[in-house]
Scaffold this active site. Structure first.
Site, PDB file in Angstrom:
ATOM      1  N   GLU A 154      62.145 -10.088  -2.497  1.00 31.11           N
ATOM      2  CA  GLU A 154      63.286  -9.000  -2.752  1.00 31.11           C
ATOM      3  C   GLU A 154      63.686  -8.051  -2.319  1.00 31.11           C
ATOM      4  OE1 GLU A 154      62.748  -9.286  -8.052  1.00 31.11           O
ATOM      5  OE2 GLU A 154      62.251  -7.225  -6.780  1.00 31.11           O
ATOM      6  N   GLU A 306      61.787 -15.915 -11.078  1.00 31.10           N
ATOM      7  CA  GLU A 306      61.271 -15.312 -11.594  1.00 31.10           C
ATOM      8  C   GLU A 306      62.104 -15.069 -12.723  1.00 31.10           C
ATOM      9  OE1 GLU A 306      60.302 -10.948 -10.295  1.00 31.10           O
ATOM     10  OE2 GLU A 306      58.737 -11.690  -7.926  1.00 31.10           O
TER      11      GLU A 306
END
Length: 656
Positions: A154, A306
């Site tokens: 991320e 995710e």
């Protein structure tokens, strides 16, 4: 040829998630493998936040625990997506090398104790990141458990410190070459901002009043590029050791900080993290938007890196997922192109900041509802994997989106803080989703010739190349629908003469755009047949453009709210949801675009992927769906003729 997700999946849907066994005693690891095999987990991601475990002090290497885990996963038949741990440097790095720590726009240093505490421009950080990546790739590149590389995690760091300032100046010199060119692009004649030396240029730190929007725009471009440099440096290291192993890094959904079109071109596998709010009645649509965007960036199958098996830990109130919702949203991702369905994380943590973020195995253990639902899903994915992996979704509609336009339109001095591009984008995607029309996303400079309908919810900034591309598309027979505040500025955020590019005004039949009339929160404007929200415009149509929908009442009475000029439409407000859906469905029908399946009940989504038809009930009540012909339902194996019933949050996967 680049390696693909298919190389990692080998005909299966990858199923699993982040595995953080260093948080647990080793006797737990064997039990984890038992439960993984029972749930048909075939992939885990190791090492995402393990830097201090791997390198407890500068230059040290502790690989023994990871050796044992890699071997254990291989013995259990579970593939490993091995991460470089560079998203969270060890505390010793910031303590010994303060230059590796980022600073925010107010000058405050972000220290260790959380994560993502690194300066993307720090040569020291990059040197340590390259070294640990090199050693991981050399040690595990030939390990039989390795299926994919996951770089960092991320990427989301903004840095306004001295290291970033020096790098920003280098970036600007490469882009503009001369100060005269920079001063022109930034409009520095305003407020006496002209620069006489490169050394005088800083990141857009805290200012007394509004910052220069062109400077902010370039700083966002620079930040995306610097983070991309960090990614490609580590990617190139692992590629050198393992050229046939795919590489990814996970996007956050529709995040403002990365030009994801450019990033996707540098990845072998495009992956995303997706966390719709389980209490949001439109959570399924918001998920579909991200899935469509990610599939379009990947130009094919993609990876759901995710999601949450239950509640997250970062909302104000963190609700669990109702029974069946995890299965529904997971299969929705598969329907919209995912060949991997993964979670953060495998086993719910007992300590740390995310101990209340759910795991595939929750605090309730293997007998809890969460694991039992995960287990059911794993068996179903194994059942359909060979029938769906690698297959494509064909769309006749493209939604245009560009990060540079988003960055430029979000500056402080804009006309309305109520206009939030993600919400405008969501409104237009929702209209198409509820009309059961399959949609891709595209960059405004992409080849659009394969689409019957192109919609532009909002592109405040358009390059000349993008404008030419839209004109070429319409003149080639395509149908274009544009929303308000489109084509206002060029690539330097310079307002175009007339308030909209002249070529677009001619295309839409706009003679003059007199004024923008933004609306207050909750305010509406009456139009013939519907109400508009958020925005309105004082537009004068060209003589002969008779196909318009007028405003009714108020300052804009009788002026066009919607213009229809040949194959081009311009919508100068945001119609309420039902009206926008009806408008786009009508235009789509005229362009020859048909729903995936006609006559669907409200709340039922239909997606055709390859030879399979996915039907998903986003409602809490059972519904009956008409499906002409004979089909085989792959999840349960039943024969379906004419119709079927979907239970609460029910899913059917049909093959004719």
């Amino acid at each position: 040829m680049r390696p693909t997700l298919a190389a990692a999946g080998r005909g299966r849907i990858l199923f699993g998630g982040d595995y953080n066994p260093e948080q647990w005693p080793e006797e737990t690891w064997q039990d984890d493998v038992r439960l993984m095999k029972d749930a048909r987990v075939n992939s885990v991601t190791l090492g995402v936040f393990s830097w201090s475990k791997l390198e407890p002090e500068p230059g040290a290497r502790e690989f023994g625990w990871l050796d044992r885990l890699m071997d254990l996963m291989h013995e259990g038949g579970i593939g490993v997506v091995l991460a470089t741990p560079t998203a969270s440097p060890p505390p010793w790095m910031g303590r010994l090398h303060p230059d590796t720590l980022p600073r925010d726009a107010d000058g405050r240093t972000e220290v260790w104790g959380g994560r993502q505490h690194f300066s993307h421009s720090s040569a020291t950080y990059r040197r340590y990141a390259a070294a640990i990546t090199e050693d991981l790739a050399a040690r595990y590149g030939t390990h039989p458990a390795l299926t994919m590389w996951h770089i960092n995690n991320e990427y989301c760091t903004f840095d306004y410190g001295d290291e970033a300032a020096a790098a920003f100046r280098r970036w600007l010199r490469e882009k503009y070459r001369t100060l005269d060119a920079l001063n022109s692009a930034w409009g520095t004649a305003f407020w006496s901002q002209g620069y006489d030396t490169w050394d005088g240029i800083l990141p857009p730190r805290h200012a007394h009043y509004l910052k220069n929007p062109a400077q902010v725009l370039d700083f966002r471009r620079f930040t995306s590029d610097m983070l991309l440099e960090c990614f490609t440096a580590e990617r190139d290291i692992v590629r050198r050791h393992t050229p046939h192993t795919p590489v990814t890094s996970n996007f956050m959904p529709l995040w403002i900080g990365q030009d994801a079109w450019r990033w996707a071109e540098q990845e072998d596998v495009v992956s995303v993290d997706l966390y719709p709010d389980p209490r949001d009645p439109l959570g399924g649509q918001r998920g579909a938007l991200v899935q469509d965007l990610t599939r379009s960036q990947a130009r094919g199958p993609w990876m759901l890196m995710e999601q949450a098996a239950g509640p997250v830990n970062w909302r104000g109130v963190n609700h669990p997922k109702s029974r069946g919702l995890n299965r529904l949203w997971s299969l929705q991702a598969v329907a919209r192109g995912a060949d991997a369905v993964c979670y953060f994380q495998w086993r719910q943590s007992r300590q740390g900041a995310e101990k209340f973020h759910s795991g595939m195995v929750s605090h309730a253990g293997e007998h809890g509802r969460t694991y039992q639902e995960v287990r059911q899903l794993g068996h179903e994915l194994a059942r359909i994997g060979s029938s769906v992996t690698g297959s494509q979704i064909v769309s006749d509609v493209a939604i245009l989106h560009d990060w540079h336009s988003w960055w430029a339109g979000a500056h402080e001095g804009r006309l309305s803080a109520e206009v939030d591009l993600p919400e405008v984008l969501t409104a237009w995607h929702r209209a198409l989703w509820e009309a059961h029309l399959a949609t891709d996303f595209a960059h405004p400079e992409h080849d659009l010739s394969g689409y019957r309908l192109v919609v532009v919810p909002q592109l405040y900034l358009l390059t000349d190349a993008a404008v030419d591309n839209l004109l070429r598309y319409v003149h080639g027979g395509g149908t274009l629908v544009c929303g308000f505040l489109t084509g206002v500025a060029d690539e330097d955020d310079r307002v175009r003469p007339g308030g909209m590019d002249a070529r677009l005004r001619e295309l839409f039949g706009i003679r003059t755009l007199h004024e923008w009339w933004p609306l207050e929160a909750g305010e509406t404007v009456e139009c013939e047949g519907f109400r508009g929200t958020l925005w309105s415009e004082e537009i004068e149509a060209e003589p002969g453009v008779a196909r318009t929908v007028p405003y009714r009442g108020g300052e804009l009475d009788g002026l066009p709210a919607v213009l229809h000029n040949g194959r081009a439409w311009y919508v100068s407000t945001l119609p309420e949801p039902e009206a926008l859906r009806e408008l786009l469905a009508s235009v789509a029908e005229g362009a020859g675009v048909r729903p995936v399946l006609a006559g669907l009940p409200d709340g039922v989504e239909a997606v055709r992927r390859g030879e399979l038809l996915f039907l998903l009930n986003h409602g809490r009540e059972p519904v009956t769906v008409e499906v002409p012909g004979d089909h085989r339902e792959l999840l349960g194996g039943e024969k379906v003729t004419g119709s079927l019933t979907l239970g609460r949050y029910g899913v059917a996967v049909l093959r004719s």
